[in-house]
Design a protein around this motif. Structure first.
Motif, PDB file in Angstrom:
ATOM      1  N   PHE A 326       0.838  -1.205   0.000  1.00  0.00           N
ATOM      2  CA  PHE A 326       0.000   0.000   0.000  1.00  0.00           C
ATOM      3  C   PHE A 326       0.876   1.259   0.000  1.00  0.00           C
ATOM      4  CE2 PHE A 326      -2.180   3.282   2.562  1.00  0.00           C
ATOM      5  CZ  PHE A 326      -3.284   3.504   1.761  1.00  0.00           C
ATOM      6  N   GLN A 327       1.883   1.263   0.883  1.00  0.00           N
ATOM      7  CA  GLN A 327       2.804   2.419   0.979  1.00  0.00           C
ATOM      8  C   GLN A 327       3.560   2.610  -0.343  1.00  0.00           C
ATOM      9  OE1 GLN A 327       2.875   4.319   3.617  1.00  0.00           O
ATOM     10  NE2 GLN A 327       1.782   3.007   5.083  1.00  0.00           N
ATOM     11  N   CYS A 328       4.040   1.504  -0.906  1.00  0.00           N
ATOM     12  CA  CYS A 328       4.834   1.566  -2.149  1.00  0.00           C
ATOM     13  C   CYS A 328       3.999   2.147  -3.296  1.00  0.00           C
ATOM     14  CB  CYS A 328       5.312   0.174  -2.566  1.00  0.00           C
ATOM     15  SG  CYS A 328       6.601  -0.476  -1.530  1.00  0.00           S
ATOM     16  N   LEU A 329       2.760   1.660  -3.413  1.00  0.00           N
ATOM     17  CA  LEU A 329       1.925   2.125  -4.527  1.00  0.00           C
ATOM     18  C   LEU A 329       1.583   3.605  -4.362  1.00  0.00           C
ATOM     19  CD1 LEU A 329      -0.436  -0.973  -5.033  1.00  0.00           C
ATOM     20  CD2 LEU A 329       1.506  -0.272  -6.457  1.00  0.00           C
ATOM     21  N   GLN A 330       1.354   4.011  -3.117  1.00  0.00           N
ATOM     22  CA  GLN A 330       1.042   5.431  -2.868  1.00  0.00           C
ATOM     23  C   GLN A 330       2.215   6.316  -3.254  1.00  0.00           C
ATOM     24  OE1 GLN A 330      -0.858   6.882   0.582  1.00  0.00           O
ATOM     25  NE2 GLN A 330      -2.691   6.392  -0.622  1.00  0.00           N
ATOM     26  N   ALA A 331       3.411   5.908  -2.811  1.00  0.00           N
ATOM     27  CA  ALA A 331       4.603   6.733  -3.027  1.00  0.00           C
ATOM     28  C   ALA A 331       5.249   6.437  -4.386  1.00  0.00           C
ATOM     29  CB  ALA A 331       5.613   6.484  -1.920  1.00  0.00           C
ATOM     30  N   PHE A 334       9.620   1.723  -5.032  1.00  0.00           N
ATOM     31  CA  PHE A 334       9.802   0.280  -4.826  1.00  0.00           C
ATOM     32  C   PHE A 334      11.282  -0.023  -4.528  1.00  0.00           C
ATOM     33  CE2 PHE A 334       6.582   1.184  -8.062  1.00  0.00           C
ATOM     34  CZ  PHE A 334       5.441   0.728  -7.410  1.00  0.00           C
ATOM     35  N   SER A 335      11.984   0.999  -4.045  1.00  0.00           N
ATOM     36  CA  SER A 335      13.432   0.878  -3.851  1.00  0.00           C
ATOM     37  C   SER A 335      13.766   0.110  -2.568  1.00  0.00           C
ATOM     38  CB  SER A 335      14.048   2.274  -3.752  1.00  0.00           C
ATOM     39  OG  SER A 335      13.551   2.894  -2.580  1.00  0.00           O
ATOM     40  N   THR A 336      14.988  -0.419  -2.536  1.00  0.00           N
ATOM     41  CA  THR A 336      15.484  -1.118  -1.341  1.00  0.00           C
ATOM     42  C   THR A 336      15.288  -0.267  -0.087  1.00  0.00           C
ATOM     43  OG1 THR A 336      17.134  -2.248  -2.644  1.00  0.00           O
ATOM     44  CG2 THR A 336      17.559  -2.139  -0.305  1.00  0.00           C
ATOM     45  N   ALA A 337      15.641   1.015  -0.200  1.00  0.00           N
ATOM     46  CA  ALA A 337      15.577   1.889   0.980  1.00  0.00           C
ATOM     47  C   ALA A 337      14.142   1.979   1.491  1.00  0.00           C
ATOM     48  CB  ALA A 337      16.115   3.269   0.626  1.00  0.00           C
ATOM     49  N   PHE A 338      13.194   2.156   0.562  1.00  0.00           N
ATOM     50  CA  PHE A 338      11.792   2.302   0.985  1.00  0.00           C
ATOM     51  C   PHE A 338      11.244   0.995   1.554  1.00  0.00           C
ATOM     52  CE2 PHE A 338       7.213   3.218   0.258  1.00  0.00           C
ATOM     53  CZ  PHE A 338       7.151   4.411   0.956  1.00  0.00           C
ATOM     54  N   MET A 339      11.682  -0.115   0.959  1.00  0.00           N
ATOM     55  CA  MET A 339      11.207  -1.443   1.380  1.00  0.00           C
ATOM     56  C   MET A 339      11.591  -1.772   2.816  1.00  0.00           C
ATOM     57  SD  MET A 339       9.483  -2.946  -0.770  1.00  0.00           S
ATOM     58  CE  MET A 339       9.163  -3.114  -2.477  1.00  0.00           C
ATOM     59  N   GLN A 340      12.626  -1.082   3.346  1.00  0.00           N
ATOM     60  CA  GLN A 340      13.087  -1.393   4.703  1.00  0.00           C
ATOM     61  C   GLN A 340      11.987  -1.243   5.735  1.00  0.00           C
ATOM     62  OE1 GLN A 340      16.615   0.277   6.151  1.00  0.00           O
ATOM     63  NE2 GLN A 340      17.910  -0.745   4.648  1.00  0.00           N
ATOM     64  N   GLY A 341      10.965  -0.467   5.388  1.00  0.00           N
ATOM     65  CA  GLY A 341       9.807  -0.303   6.280  1.00  0.00           C
ATOM     66  C   GLY A 341       9.204  -1.660   6.610  1.00  0.00           C
ATOM     67  N   TYR A 342       9.236  -2.566   5.638  1.00  0.00           N
ATOM     68  CA  TYR A 342       8.689  -3.919   5.842  1.00  0.00           C
ATOM     69  C   TYR A 342       9.539  -4.682   6.861  1.00  0.00           C
ATOM     70  CZ  TYR A 342       7.795  -8.883   4.860  1.00  0.00           C
ATOM     71  OH  TYR A 342       7.526 -10.229   4.974  1.00  0.00           O
ATOM     72  N   ASP A 343      10.851  -4.688   6.675  1.00  0.00           N
ATOM     73  CA  ASP A 343      11.750  -5.379   7.630  1.00  0.00           C
ATOM     74  C   ASP A 343      11.507  -4.860   9.054  1.00  0.00           C
ATOM     75  OD1 ASP A 343      12.878  -5.492   4.962  1.00  0.00           O
ATOM     76  OD2 ASP A 343      14.645  -6.413   5.859  1.00  0.00           O
ATOM     77  N   LYS A 344      11.415  -3.521   9.139  1.00  0.00           N
ATOM     78  CA  LYS A 344      11.254  -2.909  10.471  1.00  0.00           C
ATOM     79  C   LYS A 344       9.956  -3.365  11.113  1.00  0.00           C
ATOM     80  CE  LYS A 344      13.956   1.275  10.134  1.00  0.00           C
ATOM     81  NZ  LYS A 344      13.853   2.422   9.238  1.00  0.00           N
ATOM     82  N   ALA A 345       8.878  -3.338  10.333  1.00  0.00           N
ATOM     83  CA  ALA A 345       7.561  -3.692  10.883  1.00  0.00           C
ATOM     84  C   ALA A 345       7.530  -5.149  11.330  1.00  0.00           C
ATOM     85  CB  ALA A 345       6.479  -3.435   9.834  1.00  0.00           C
ATOM     86  N   VAL A 346       8.082  -6.053  10.493  1.00  0.00           N
ATOM     87  CA  VAL A 346       8.045  -7.484  10.829  1.00  0.00           C
ATOM     88  C   VAL A 346       8.878  -7.762  12.082  1.00  0.00           C
ATOM     89  CG1 VAL A 346       8.741  -9.799  10.052  1.00  0.00           C
ATOM     90  CG2 VAL A 346       7.542  -8.263   8.483  1.00  0.00           C
ATOM     91  N   TYR A 347      10.105  -7.230  12.116  1.00  0.00           N
ATOM     92  CA  TYR A 347      10.970  -7.523  13.271  1.00  0.00           C
ATOM     93  C   TYR A 347      10.525  -6.782  14.533  1.00  0.00           C
ATOM     94  CZ  TYR A 347      14.124 -10.427  10.540  1.00  0.00           C
ATOM     95  OH  TYR A 347      14.647 -11.454   9.785  1.00  0.00           O
ATOM     96  N   ASN A 348       9.891  -5.618  14.346  1.00  0.00           N
ATOM     97  CA  ASN A 348       9.306  -4.920  15.496  1.00  0.00           C
ATOM     98  C   ASN A 348       8.317  -5.820  16.208  1.00  0.00           C
ATOM     99  OD1 ASN A 348       9.912  -2.477  16.448  1.00  0.00           O
ATOM    100  ND2 ASN A 348       8.657  -1.327  14.983  1.00  0.00           N
ATOM    101  N   ARG A 349       7.540  -6.548  15.421  1.00  0.00           N
ATOM    102  CA  ARG A 349       6.514  -7.425  15.981  1.00  0.00           C
ATOM    103  C   ARG A 349       7.120  -8.740  16.496  1.00  0.00           C
ATOM    104  NH1 ARG A 349       4.273 -10.662  17.943  1.00  0.00           N
ATOM    105  NH2 ARG A 349       2.205 -11.567  17.733  1.00  0.00           N
ATOM    106  N   LEU A 350       8.120  -9.271  15.769  1.00  0.00           N
ATOM    107  CA  LEU A 350       8.529 -10.656  16.050  1.00  0.00           C
ATOM    108  C   LEU A 350       9.885 -10.828  16.747  1.00  0.00           C
ATOM    109  CD1 LEU A 350       7.437 -12.518  12.778  1.00  0.00           C
ATOM    110  CD2 LEU A 350       6.297 -12.535  14.984  1.00  0.00           C
ATOM    111  N   TRP A 351      10.789  -9.839  16.618  1.00  0.00           N
ATOM    112  CA  TRP A 351      12.176 -10.102  17.018  1.00  0.00           C
ATOM    113  C   TRP A 351      12.319 -10.441  18.498  1.00  0.00           C
ATOM    114  CZ3 TRP A 351      16.058 -12.398  15.464  1.00  0.00           C
ATOM    115  CH2 TRP A 351      17.315 -12.264  16.065  1.00  0.00           C
ATOM    116  N   LYS A 352      11.560  -9.714  19.358  1.00  0.00           N
ATOM    117  CA  LYS A 352      11.680  -9.938  20.800  1.00  0.00           C
ATOM    118  C   LYS A 352      11.364 -11.398  21.112  1.00  0.00           C
ATOM    119  CE  LYS A 352      10.263  -7.582  24.999  1.00  0.00           C
ATOM    120  NZ  LYS A 352       9.244  -6.728  25.592  1.00  0.00           N
ATOM    121  N   GLU A 353      10.300 -11.905  20.514  1.00  0.00           N
ATOM    122  CA  GLU A 353       9.929 -13.284  20.857  1.00  0.00           C
ATOM    123  C   GLU A 353      10.821 -14.306  20.162  1.00  0.00           C
ATOM    124  OE1 GLU A 353       5.754 -12.895  19.734  1.00  0.00           O
ATOM    125  OE2 GLU A 353       5.864 -14.728  18.571  1.00  0.00           O
TER     126      GLU A 353
END
Ligand SMILES: Cc1cc2nc3c(=O)[nH]c(=O)nc-3n(C[C@H](O)[C@H](O)[C@H](O)COP(=O)(O)OP(=O)(O)OC[C@H]3O[C@@H](n4cnc5c(N)ncnc54)[C@H](O)[C@@H]3O)c2cc1C
Length: 412
Positions: A326-331, A334-353
């Motif tokens: 959704f973010q990519c299509l709006q903006a 599709f660059s590596t730098a912009f995609m990092q938002g996905y890594d951050k969101a996934v690990y924010n939720r999962l990394w601690k556990e």
């Protein structure tokens, strides 16, 4: 040849969840799988409360709809059997009331669960599902994005964004995203279906056995509908090669001769064969996106290293991938730098556990401590309650990391 903005490769829990969240946002996608559903997937078939939560996030009525499935067996907890034979029974919810509480988990063959999700997908006009289409290779397009090629090298699909959800053996993850298969962060697993296993729990508790002569591996028995059971073993790949373990031979040896199993399997019948598959563990943080792509579920190595649970994490990554699309299509970025938002969101939720589970995995190197915890907890209701609550409360689970937790336990 099909052209699309968003293509999802693999229609397991990760891919199907991404497609459904995209549809909820009004975004069209192409969902491709080499299999025709319903299809089998080698798995323990245990679906935790996190899966139920993710179903709810797709649509509030989905958990209720799933609970009505004949093929889904509600499960109320886990029996841990420690190396010394101590049985620690941990309900998913303390003092649960079966008549009133919604079950916190289910056991359902993936043949049925994955098809349940695909049935939801088929109701959505925003998703075009292509079944029986195997993608064999990938080419980067000069204008950005990917061409997906078939076995005969013919271009099947061109896409701006590729959501890679094609599981543990993803060629894209290995060759394009450079995710290596590291034996320290990879588990080998076997699964078989049996009927007639005796002594299954009345409340369908799943069983995890940590036998002394099979550490750091584990043996499981998960009850299924119709008196069937999912039976299997898992062991870290580094240990399999170091100890030169033949997993299938070991599994059959334990069933035939281990005192805790022998009697229970005396009238049991193996249904079909014993099948194996890999579990890419999330015990290490990795880069799970790049120019025009994201890696979901097993393709991004997100399996819990202690429990082997991967279905919920695949669904969580599917949800965040849809948000990133959704973010990519709006903006239109599709660059590596912009995609990092996905890594951050996934690990924010999962990394601690995931990190905590990595530490718990190491507890298997201290079988005596495991025995002590199990023995104390089976006699101490407050401790049993604490461990039970740990399933839902990550801060409580943090206590397992602290030496003081074990010191108090040993000297109380
Ligand atoms: C032995 C074992 C026991 C497990 N037990 C449990 C458990 O009890 N509970 C739990 O939560 N997790 C368990 N897991 C982990 C769980 O199975 C995975 O984490 C989960 O399936 C990941 O979902 P996914 O959507 O990422 O991938 P998958 O479910 O693997 O789906 C990938 C899809 O991609 C398709 N595909 C693959 N290659 C191609 C291609 N080239 N072209 C087109 N399509 C392709 C496949 O047909 C498949 O449908 C277990 C795993 C194993 C191996």
């Amino acid at each position: 040849m099909l052209k699309t903005d968003v293509c999802i490769l693999g229609a397991g829990p990760g891919g199907a969840t991404a497609a459904l969240h995209l549809a909820n946002k009004g975004i069209s996608s192409l969902l491709v799988d080499k299999a025709v559903f319903p299809r089998d997937k080698v798995c323990g078939d245990a679906l935790s409360g996190k899966v139920v939560n993710e179903l709810r996030r797709i649509s509030p009525d989905l958990p209720q709809l799933f609970s009505q499935e004949q093929e889904a067996l509600p499960s109320w907890g886990i029996h841990f059997i420690s190396p010394g034979g101590e049985k620690l029974s941990v309900p998913f919810k303390y003092n649960y009331q079966k008549a009133q509480d919604a079950p916190a988990g289910y056991i359902s063959k993936r043949l049925h669960f994955d098809n349940f999700l695909i049935e939801q997908v088929k109701q959505r006009s925003e998703v075009r599902l292509l079944e029986g289409v195997e993608v064999a290779a990938f080419e980067r397009l000069p204008e950005g994005g990917f061409a997906l090629l078939g076995k005969d090298s013919q271009s099947l699909i061109q896409t701006k964004l590729l959501l890679v959800a094609n599981g543990a053996q993803s060629a894209f993850s290995r060759h394009v995203a450079n995710l290596q298969q590291e034996p320290e962060h990879y588990c080998a697993g076997l699964r078989a279906y049996y009927k007639g296993v005796e002594g299954l729990d009345g409340d369908n508790f799943i069983e995890l056995h940590f036998f002394k002569d099979f550490l750091p591996g584990y043996f499981w028995i998960f009850p299924l509908p119709n008196g069937h059971a999912n039976v299997g073993v898992g062991m870290l790949s580094s240990a399999v090669s170091k100890k030169k373990v033949n997993l299938k031979k070991e599994m059959l040896r334990m069933i035939e001769s281990h005192p805790a199993l022998q009697q229970r399997f005396r009238n049991a019948e193996l249904l079909g064969g014993i099948k194996g598959y890999g579990l890419p563990l999330g015990s290490k943080k990795r880069r799970i996106s790049g120019d025009n792509y994201m890696l979901l579920g097993d393709a991004g190595a997100l399996i819990d290293p202690f429990t082997g649970e991967g279905v919920s994490n695949a669904m969580i990554s599917g949800r965040w991938a849809a948000e990133q699309v959704f973010q990519c299509l709006q903006a239109q970025d599709f660059s590596t730098a912009f995609m990092q938002g996905y890594d951050k969101a996934v690990y924010n939720r999962l990394w601690k556990e995931l990190k905590l589970s990595r530490q718990m995995q190491r507890l298997l190197n201290y079988p005596w401590l495991f025995d002590k915890v199990a023995s104390k907890a089976s006699k101490n209701t407050v401790l049993a309650e604490t461990i039970s609550c740990m399933f839902n409360d990550l801060d409580l689970r943090e206590r397992l990391k602290q030496p003081s937790f074990y010191l108090k336990l040993l000297f109380n």
